[in-house]
Enzyme design. Structure first.
Site, PDB file in Angstrom:
ATOM      1  N   SER A 192       0.821  -1.207   0.000  1.00  9.39           N
ATOM      2  CA  SER A 192       0.000   0.000   0.000  1.00  9.39           C
ATOM      3  C   SER A 192       0.856   1.259   0.000  1.00  9.39           C
ATOM      4  O   SER A 192       1.708   1.434  -0.857  1.00  9.39           O
ATOM      5  CB  SER A 192      -0.964  -0.042   1.188  1.00  9.39           C
ATOM      6  OG  SER A 192      -1.972   0.915   1.059  1.00  9.39           O
ATOM      7  N   ASP A 225      -5.682  -2.927  -2.971  1.00 12.28           N
ATOM      8  CA  ASP A 225      -4.706  -2.759  -1.894  1.00 12.28           C
ATOM      9  C   ASP A 225      -4.164  -4.084  -1.346  1.00 12.28           C
ATOM     10  O   ASP A 225      -4.921  -4.977  -0.963  1.00 12.28           O
ATOM     11  CB  ASP A 225      -5.369  -1.985  -0.755  1.00 12.28           C
ATOM     12  CG  ASP A 225      -4.371  -1.332   0.166  1.00 12.28           C
ATOM     13  OD1 ASP A 225      -3.606  -2.058   0.824  1.00 12.28           O
ATOM     14  OD2 ASP A 225      -4.360  -0.088   0.236  1.00 12.28           O
TER      15      ASP A 225
END
Length: 319
Positions: A87, A206
Site C-alpha cells: 500500500s 490494496d
C-alpha cells in the site's frame, strides 16, 4: 579485518591504561572500536555483511512516517539491500528504490494531496454514492511515473517488491517485475473507493487486505536482518463518526491483525507514534514524517549493534 581489530584491541587497552594515568579525561576503547568497526562494515556488501531488507507496511496517510524512517536510515549510513512494501509503503519504496533523493521525497510529501493522486472530492464522493461508480486513482500512477519515469523493477537502484490483492480471488499478488508505477498504484488502491487496477486479466486492489506487513517477502530476498516499520493505528483514538472514518477503522483493524503475526519475523521493529492520524489525513504529513524520524533514531543503536554482531558471526563462520 579481524587481525586489525585484534591488534587495535591490544593497542587500545594499552593506550587506555596510559591515558587514564596521565589524563583526567575519559577514554572508552569499546566506543572507539565500535566506531571503527562500523566504518568498515558500511563499505562491505553481502555476503561479507548481513543482507538487510526493509519492510514498509500499509496505513494510508500514516505511511508518510516511512519517509522519516528512510531519512534517518540514510543519514546513519544503514545499508538497505532490498525493500518490501504494501500500500502506502509501496509508494514510498518505489520512489526511494528508484533513486529519488530522500530530501525531494520529503518535499513531495509536504505538498501532497488527494487531488494529485485521484479524483477524490466531495462532489465525486456524492456521485459515487448516487451512481455506485467507484473513483479513479489513475493520477497516482501518473504521479509516480512523472517522478521515476517508466522504470521497470529490474531498473531500480535498490531491489523492490510489493503486494496487491486480486479482488476476484483473494490471492496475494507479488510484484517483482513489470512497470513500477503501475504496481505501486495497484498495491495502494483502496477497495470500495477506487476502481481496481486491471493487470493481466486480474483486478487488483490494496495489498493490505492480504499482507499488510510483508516480512515474508523479505525472506524471499534472503534477508539476514529484517527491519519492519509498523504504523499500526491506536484504534481507541479513531472517531467513527462518519462513513470514511468507519471504513478507515475497519481497514486499520484488519491491517493490525495481519501485521501482528508478520512482525514476529522482524529483527527490528520501528514503531512511529502516530496517535490519531486517520487514513485520509494527508495534510498531517509533517507530523507523520517527524514521528518516523523520532522512532527511527531511537532504534539506531540497537540496529547498528545487531548489524555488527551478525557481521562478526559471518566472519567467524567463514574462518
Amino acid at each position: 579485518m579481524l587481525r586489525i581489530l585484534f591488534i587495535l584491541i591490544i593497542l587500545m587497552s594499552s593506550v587506555s591504561g596510559a591515558f587514564s594515568q596521565n589524563s583526567s579525561a575519559a577514554f572508552d576503547p569499546d566506543t572507539f572500536l565500535s566506531h571503527y568497526f562500523w566504518q568498515e562494515i558500511i563499505t562491505l556488501s553481502p555476503p561479507k555483511r548481513p543482507k538487510i531488507v526493509l519492510v514498509l507496511s500499509g496505513g494510508g496517510a500514516r505511511g508518510l512516517a516511512h519517509i522519516g524512517v528512510l531519512k534517518v536510515l540514510e543519514e546513519e549510513g544503514i545499508p538497505i539491500d532490498a525493500v518490501a512494501g504494501t500500500s502506502v509503503g509501496s509508494l514510498a519504496a518505489a520512489l526511494y528504490c528508484a533513486g529519488i533523493p530522500i530530501g525531494k521525497i520529503e518535499m513531495m510529501a509536504e505538498d501532497i494531496g488527494w487531488s494529485k493522486l485521484s479524483n477524490l472530492s466531495t462532489p465525486s464522493l456524492v456521485n459515487m454514492l448516487i451512481t455506485e461508480r467507484l473513483l479513479s486513482n489513475e493520477k497516482l500512477e501518473k504521479y509516480i511515473a512523472d517522478n521515476i519515469g517508466g522504470k521497470q523493477f529490474h531498473e531500480l537502484k535498490i531491489p523492490f517488491a510489493c503486494v496487491a490483492t486480486d479482488i476476484r480471488t483473494g490471492e496475494k499478488i507479488i510484484f517483482t517485475e513489470g512497470n513500477v508505477a503501475q504496481a505501486a498504484r495497484a498495491s495502494a488502491t483502496i477497495p470500495g473507493v477506487f476502481e481496481p487496477v486491471e493487470y493481466r486479466h486480474r483486478m487488483l486492489v490494496d495489498g493490505g487486505l492480504v499482507d499488510n506487513m510483508p516480512t515474508d517477502i523479505a525472506k524471499m530476498f534472503n534477508a539476514d536482518i529484517i527491519i519492519a516499520v509498523d504504523i499500526s493505528a491506536d484504534l481507541t483514538q479513531t472517531k467513527v463518526s462518519s462513513v470514511i472514518m468507519t471504513f478507515s477503522q475497519a481497514l486499520f483493524i484488519q491491517g493490525t491483525q495481519l501485521s501482528r503475526e508478520s512482525l514476529k519475523s522482524a529483527d527490528i521493529v520501528i514503531n512511529p507514534q502516530l496517535k490519531d492520524v486517520a487514513i485520509h489525513e494527508l495534510w498531517r504529513s509533517r507530523e507523520c514524517m517527524d514521528a518516523g524520524i523520532l522512532a527511527a533514531r531511537k532504534s539506531i543503536p540497537q540496529l547498528k549493534k545487531l548489524i555488527m554482531d551478525k557481521t562478526l558471526e559471518k566472519t567467524f563462520k567463514k574462518n
